[in-house]
Design an enzyme around this catalytic site. Sequence first.
Site, mmCIF file in Angstrom:
data_model
loop_
_atom_site.group_PDB
_atom_site.id
_atom_site.type_symbol
_atom_site.label_atom_id
_atom_site.label_comp_id
_atom_site.label_asym_id
_atom_site.label_seq_id
_atom_site.Cartn_x
_atom_site.Cartn_y
_atom_site.Cartn_z
ATOM 1 C CG ASP A 102 -7.348 -2.406 -3.201
ATOM 2 O OD1 ASP A 102 -7.966 -1.601 -2.476
ATOM 3 O OD2 ASP A 102 -6.121 -2.575 -3.125
ATOM 4 C CG HIS A 105 -6.117 -1.675 0.369
ATOM 5 N ND1 HIS A 105 -5.342 -1.391 -0.746
ATOM 6 C CD2 HIS A 105 -5.479 -1.085 1.420
ATOM 7 C CE1 HIS A 105 -4.298 -0.659 -0.388
ATOM 8 N NE2 HIS A 105 -4.353 -0.455 0.912
ATOM 9 C CB SER A 115 -0.956 -0.034 1.195
ATOM 10 O OG SER A 115 -1.933 0.977 1.100
#
Length: 251
Positions: free
Chosen positions: A203, A232, A134
């Site tokens: 996601d 995610h 991320s």
Amino acid sequence: MKWLENRLVFQPTTAETLWNPPPDNRIQDVWLTSRDGNKIHAWFLPHDGKSPDSRGAVLVSHGNGGNLSDGGDFLLHLAATLDRAVLIYDYPGYGRSSGSPSEEGCYAAADAAYDWLTGEQKFPPNRIVLYGGSLGGGVAVDLASRRDHAALVLVCTFTSLPAAAKVHHPWLPCHTLMSNRFDSLSKIGQCRRPVFMTHGTLDDIVPFDQGQQLFAAANEPKQFVPLEGLYHNVTLDTPVLVQLRKFLDEK
């Protein structure tokens, strides 16, 4: 606006708020000093006593929330599956690290962690795998664009922070207003080592197509593994890590 942006982008948990002890007594506390003067805390799991150049190490840059103690079990799983040492560090203001988080502070912390692996631990740069999840993907891409490494691994990573923010706030001029950029799309072409990427197809934080765009901009050799039906906040399971190890071992 800057204060609000930082509150949305960086969501640290300090050690005083929540801290999980190391899940294994082999994990060592490491203290680093970044170029901006912050004290950066890290956990290091050695590679079972083997010499540093036997398999290499994985340098993990985590996401924008929590702190490194959230990832203790994954650290063990990553080390065991990839058969490498692992170093995970906190950004300024996270966990036990001093300071306040910022884009430049994250980059400085990554450099301090990299320098510790290559300097004090004597890992050759071309045996260090840079792993980012991320927001940590933006940190890892920046590091990979400037420093030698074995491979770059990105999990659910955006093209840039303003592009990711625009998905959630389409009415705002994010590209104009935001000072935190993490512009991986403009940097990943400067990464000359193998790239392994994986992204959840569902996601809802960083759209799957941003992962695809970033992958398209990366140099060969590269591999993209879609995580079918996943969102995610994923923890890579054994089959994906086995694919990653095969990718790393063949390069």
